[in-house]
Design a protein around this motif. Sequence first.
Motif, short mmCIF file in Angstrom:
data_model
loop_
_atom_site.label_atom_id
_atom_site.label_comp_id
_atom_site.label_asym_id
_atom_site.label_seq_id
_atom_site.Cartn_x
_atom_site.Cartn_y
_atom_site.Cartn_z
N LYS A 117 0.74 -1.12 -0.07
CA LYS A 117 -0.06 -0.21 -0.09
C LYS A 117 1.01 1.48 -0.59
CE LYS A 117 -4.08 1.78 0.77
NZ LYS A 117 -3.76 3.19 0.53
N MET A 118 2.44 1.10 0.91
CA MET A 118 3.12 2.26 0.68
C MET A 118 3.48 2.55 -0.67
SD MET A 118 4.96 2.46 4.59
CE MET A 118 5.44 2.95 4.33
N TYR A 119 4.13 1.82 -1.44
CA TYR A 119 4.07 2.10 -2.62
C TYR A 119 3.21 2.68 -3.05
CZ TYR A 119 9.53 0.75 -1.53
OH TYR A 119 10.44 0.09 -1.40
N SER A 120 2.43 1.72 -3.48
CA SER A 120 0.93 1.91 -4.13
C SER A 120 1.35 3.53 -4.29
CB SER A 120 -0.17 1.30 -4.66
OG SER A 120 -1.08 1.57 -4.75
N ASP A 121 0.81 4.55 -2.82
CA ASP A 121 0.25 5.28 -2.51
C ASP A 121 1.65 6.35 -3.18
OD1 ASP A 121 -2.07 4.88 -1.16
OD2 ASP A 121 -1.53 4.81 0.96
N ALA A 122 2.89 5.90 -2.59
CA ALA A 122 3.98 6.70 -2.99
C ALA A 122 4.38 7.74 -4.78
CB ALA A 122 5.48 5.76 -2.89
N ALA A 123 3.64 5.55 -5.21
CA ALA A 123 3.89 6.07 -6.74
C ALA A 123 2.69 7.22 -7.22
CB ALA A 123 3.39 4.81 -7.69
N LYS A 124 1.64 7.46 -6.80
CA LYS A 124 0.61 7.98 -7.18
C LYS A 124 1.00 9.56 -6.64
CE LYS A 124 -2.87 4.36 -6.00
NZ LYS A 124 -4.33 4.39 -5.08
N LEU A 125 1.99 9.70 -5.38
CA LEU A 125 1.90 10.77 -5.51
C LEU A 125 3.37 11.31 -6.30
CD1 LEU A 125 2.48 13.22 -3.19
CD2 LEU A 125 4.50 12.04 -2.45
N TYR A 126 3.97 10.38 -7.29
CA TYR A 126 5.53 10.67 -7.69
C TYR A 126 4.28 11.38 -9.16
CZ TYR A 126 8.77 9.28 -4.53
OH TYR A 126 9.49 8.78 -2.36
N SER A 127 3.73 10.63 -9.22
CA SER A 127 3.11 10.77 -10.70
C SER A 127 2.68 12.21 -10.50
CB SER A 127 2.12 9.05 -11.04
OG SER A 127 1.41 9.73 -12.30
#
Length: 606
Positions: A117-127
Amino acid sequence: MATRIPQEFIDEVTSKTNIVDVVSKYVQLKKSGKNLFGLCPFHEERTPSFSVAEDKQIFHCFSCGRGGNVFKFIMEIESKSFPESVIEVAQMGNIPVPDQYQATTQYQNSDSRVLLKMYSDAAKLYSHILLKTENGTQALKYLNNRDLGNDLIETFNIGYAPSNNDLLLQFFKGRDVSEDVLRKSGLFAENQEGQLFDRFRDRVMIPITDESGNIVAFSGRVLDKNASTAKYLNSPETSIFNKGKTLFNLSNAKKEIREKSNVILFEGFMDVISAYKAGVTNGVASMGTSLTDDQLYTLSRLTNQINVCYDGDDPGVEATYRALTQLNDDRFTYGVISIPDKKDPDEYIRSEGAEKFQNLTNNGVQTPISFILNYFKRNYNLNNEHDQLEFLNQSLHEIVKLQSPVEVDMYVSRVADEMGVSKEAINKELDTLRRQLAIKEPANNYKNIQQKALDQVTSSVKPKYDRLEKSERYLLYWAINFPEVRVNLKGDGFQFVHQSYQRIFDNLLSYVESDDVEEEINISDFMNVLDNDDKNLLADLEMMNMPDEYNDQEIDDYISNIKNSSLEDQIKEINQQLKKAAMVGDNKLQLDLTKQLINVRRILSN
């Protein structure tokens, strides 16, 4: 909070899904008889023992024992819960999933779920930063200058980590993620005072996914190629990321790999992305310099052809040669796609266009021996006699490895023409070399024979059942598939001896009553009410090679064997006591035990 998924929706997904379509995303299946077989995705094996029964919509591995329906398969291979697997299968089949059924993963769950979940959220933030904010302007310009449009950026979920030291740190602290989890995530580094800060700063962020498409790591690329820092910075290994098991872009490429029957191995992530943009979508990249056994096994479930496409410059050619010397797994055939003019794939696509690159990957695949002979030529001055002999010697050591007489003749002709030597002379040299190598052959042969024997044994070992358990297995099979057999057993108050068979039978009766099922049982649907071990057992039973019909005498014999099993156990126990009584000379006890034995045998015979 997600709403509990109703049975109606599960039934809809079941009825609209073919297990073969789902499993084929992970396993290369081939028809054999009425079922399909492939290498098991749950353990390493050389001989296919993983079977899918399309008519029953179930899978079973005869080696490791795993089995079940399509939901169980997704639960096992992607470590998902049952509701999550239902949603996953629905999405695979483009079946609309109502929002209220969407499973929500909470941070309070297991470490792996938290990190995913953290990596998914981090990817959304970076995108978001890359595409929607001024902070991402320079990074977006860099990507656009490399012919990466927004569609491709979104396909690969590319983002940008700004130069802030604690942007991501504060993002997760605002979501109450514990310090311990932050340290485990690999998203943060630590200074000398033990304080955390963002690992990735001022880098284009390329998410790395597992085979199922979950983001498990990042690779961050600097914007300034002259920067003193490393060009690429990758996530460290975590509980969800093992670089030796991960292949970049595999989740996107799986379908095309199966359809094209080959995978293209690139050196870098940007090469994979550029190739994808050019319409070559069966490319992957490893996390290191060579493929590991785990990565090779993953690919072996999808294809048996690996084509290496590294840079065309001198370091790229050297890397290709090293790769070919390491890729000696006999499950594959190998090829080489050489990029002309010392360019890398990305440069070639940008200068020559997508169509030329597609043609190169489809029609320009060299054999390994062809590439290696050209590689050897680079290292020698063929106008010099000494170098000519060295080149010829190295070439013969490669040609002698070939099994096909046609291939041998073709490359002997090629070397003969290039060297101005007769084929006869080269073939004599080859014969001499074969005799020299044959001296070492017995030890190698013995090792190979041992390995093949071990593979055969481990892949074909089947459990042996005594008469009692065989009777239970066959009887339960007929009870599942013929309503009159289960009705007869239920009315007779019958009990199986082994609890696993009794549990399945009890669940069968409940399933039939609750669903008002009278005729044929839907095995795939019935599995949903069983626990994992019983699903494995049921899949094993349903994969047995059984006739289409039973006979009454057969059923009576099975019932009799099971009912009499306790009497047989008594006889064994009395015989053991008789031996002990004889050893101590207790004649009275022997007489009593003999009477008991006669009595039990009389009951058994009746």
